[in-house]
Design a protein around this motif. Structure first.
Motif, PDB file in Angstrom:
ATOM      1  N   GLY A   1       0.785  -1.228   0.000  1.00  0.00           N
ATOM      2  CA  GLY A   1       0.000   0.000   0.000  1.00  0.00           C
ATOM      3  C   GLY A   1       0.813   1.271   0.000  1.00  0.00           C
ATOM      4  O   GLY A   1       0.254   2.357  -0.167  1.00  0.00           O
ATOM      5  N   ARG A   2       2.133   1.162   0.179  1.00  0.00           N
ATOM      6  CA  ARG A   2       2.985   2.353   0.191  1.00  0.00           C
ATOM      7  C   ARG A   2       3.669   2.539  -1.157  1.00  0.00           C
ATOM      8  O   ARG A   2       4.051   1.567  -1.811  1.00  0.00           O
ATOM      9  N   LEU A   3       3.875   3.784  -1.540  1.00  0.00           N
ATOM     10  CA  LEU A   3       4.481   4.108  -2.826  1.00  0.00           C
ATOM     11  C   LEU A   3       5.978   3.799  -2.782  1.00  0.00           C
ATOM     12  O   LEU A   3       6.699   4.297  -1.921  1.00  0.00           O
ATOM     13  N   LEU A   4       6.434   2.986  -3.704  1.00  0.00           N
ATOM     14  CA  LEU A   4       7.846   2.633  -3.753  1.00  0.00           C
ATOM     15  C   LEU A   4       8.685   3.828  -4.196  1.00  0.00           C
ATOM     16  O   LEU A   4       8.368   4.492  -5.199  1.00  0.00           O
ATOM     17  N   VAL A   5       9.760   4.109  -3.471  1.00  0.00           N
ATOM     18  CA  VAL A   5      10.682   5.186  -3.825  1.00  0.00           C
ATOM     19  C   VAL A   5      12.107   4.660  -3.704  1.00  0.00           C
ATOM     20  O   VAL A   5      12.356   3.604  -3.112  1.00  0.00           O
ATOM     21  N   ASP A   6      13.056   5.420  -4.251  1.00  0.00           N
ATOM     22  CA  ASP A   6      14.461   5.044  -4.112  1.00  0.00           C
ATOM     23  C   ASP A   6      15.030   5.658  -2.832  1.00  0.00           C
ATOM     24  O   ASP A   6      14.325   6.377  -2.120  1.00  0.00           O
TER      25      ASP A   6
END
Length: 488
Positions: free
Chosen positions: A289-294
């Protein structure tokens, strides 16, 4: 639909969605670094930053509500505030769609976007929970719980039988994490202070039950913190029941999965949080449910978009292959990194990856008690309580003197046991995408029986009065017609 913009010619425009721990810190950091060379807009449903860790003290009457809120316009200099709830992001057009506080629609265009929308109550498919439980993520929920607990103690004291008295002064908290433990700890002290001035029936005392499916309280924290909290709660009389959860909830009580039934009118849902539903509309890969980021908090393939806080799945560089937890500490630090990296993308400074160092945790158990492990040093008792409150004063971006004054007054004076009735049960539904706002649906659209019955009685009384008035009017008309005939 109106399009809202505050662009100044030649200046890039940064939109920050959300003003929680991550969003507030991102705005403050970016404003300080860019020094008015960038137009910064914060989109948030409220005009304040809420210091969530002190919310249990609001529910328990220790702190007044405004003490845990910090004005956004007063604390974020050179930052424009737009009130509204974001309900869509168009990455191609670089716009954020939102709904204002009076139902109006609008759009914000951006050159850089920071998504820091936070989290909402986590729901489980348990029958009756959505209708009969309340969460603990926003100020309206804390105000409601404070009034509700006060009302239940008052009704218990006036109850005509022991069974009703016991059920009304029984309070069930589901979830023995950070929030649930503090709600139970502060709630128990609050009800104890209430019954000193309004005694219950002989042999009956307020009962607090803390449930969790885990094997111990505070399962995500150090074992020593867990043991300290467990010991303090049990010493005060709180029933800590681990390995147990709710199977069904009704207006009259809860049925546990071990077959036991607890008669109660109060169910506080603190089982955890889930990311704000807005991140799903972005259309990018998610991790639970969380937005994947680098590690630089950038959304892949969109260097102009950043995400941080509970809405983002940030790689944990200290634990390869894992993501950072959804905590206020991570959100606060990630917000600072996000602000730094947005400024770097605009030519100010250098960007850096998010890497954290665990400084320890603190748990406020009410009164002078606490549990803490600053820099890995385990503390308990009054010393831990002092460290915990000192940490909160240092971490708060404002209102420090007012908070400290309230603590001193609470130590010297009895708490006020009054219910203001400003937030009703239908204003704080468990299933809400914005727990920071009090909802105002019609009572007949909710399943909250207490308030619904009160509304029904009022409606029935009005109907009865109207019928009586109509009958009286009919009699007057008949009398006038008879008199007219006699005159003729």
């Amino acid at each position: 639909m109106s399009r809202t913009s505050s662009r100044t010619a030649g200046r890039p425009h940064v939109v920050i969605v959300g003003a929680g721990f991550a969003g507030f810190q991102a705005a403050r950091t970016l404003s300080r670094l860019t020094r008015r060379r960038v137009d910064i807009t914060v989109l948030n449903p409220t005009d304040y930053f809420l210091y969530l860790p002190l919310l249990p003290q609001v529910a328990a009457g220790v702190l007044e509500p405004r003490r845990v809120t910090v004005s956004l316009t007063g604390s974020l200099r050179h930052v424009r505030l737009v009130l509204g709830e974001a309900d869509g992001v168009d990455l191609d057009r670089r716009t954020v769609h939102y709904t204002g506080p009076e139902g109006e629609s609008g759009e914000l265009g951006y050159d850089r976007l920071v998504l820091a929308v936070g989290s909402v109550n986590k729901l489980l498919p348990v029958p009756g929970v959505a209708e009969n439980a309340h969460g603990f993520r926003g100020l309206p929920e804390a105000l409601y719980l404070r009034d509700h607990v006060t009302r239940q103690i008052e009704l218990a004291a006036a109850a005509g039988d022991a069974e009703t008295c016991r059920s009304r002064c029984t309070f069930v908290v589901v979830g023995a994490g950070y929030t649930g433990v503090e709600v139970a700890a502060h709630g128990q002290l609050f009800t104890q202070s209430l019954v000193r001035r309004q005694p219950l029936r002989a042999g009956i005392r307020p009962r607090w039950v803390l449930l969790d499916i885990a094997e111990r309280v505070l399962p995500e924290l150090d074992r020593r913190l867990s043991d300290t909290a467990d010991r303090v709660l049990r010493r005060r009389g709180v029933e800590v029941r681990t390995g147990t959860s709710v199977k069904e909830a009704t207006r009259e009580g809860v049925l546990l999965d071990d077959g036991d039934s607890v008669p109660t009118r109060t169910l506080v849902w603190c089982v955890g949080v889930r990311p704000d539903p807005l991140v799903e509309s972005v259309g990018k890969p998610l991790e639970r449910g969380r937005l994947l980021v680098d590690p630089f908090l950038n959304v892949p393939e969109h260097p102009e978009v950043f995400a941080c806080g509970d809405a983002a799945a940030v790689p944990d560089l200290a634990k390869p292959g894992q993501y950072t937890a959804m905590t206020a500490q991570h959100a606060w630090r990630q917000g600072k990194v996000a602000g730094t990296n947005v400024a770097a993308s605009l030519g100010v400074g250098e960007r850096r990856s998010y890497r954290h160092h665990d400084l320890g945790f603190t748990v406020d158990l009410g009164g002078v008690s606490g549990a803490a492990n600053p820099l890995g040093v385990p503390l308990s008792g009054p010393l831990a309580g002092a460290v915990t409150r000192g940490y909160h004063l240092a971490a708060m971006p404002g209102n420090r003197v007012r908070v400290a004054a309230d603590w001193l007054l609470d130590a010297a004076l009895p708490r006020q046991g009054v219910q203001l009735g400003l937030v009703r049960s239908w204003n704080v539904p468990l299933e809400s995408s914005s727990p920071e706002l009090a909802r105002v649906p019609a009572p007949e659209q909710t399943g909250h029986t207490d308030d619904k019955q009160a509304e029904k009685k009022t409606t029935e009384k009005k109907t009865s009065d109207k019928k009586t008035s109509d009958k009286s009017g009919d009699k007057n008309t008949e009398t006038k017609n008879t008199e007219k005939k006699n005159q003729e």
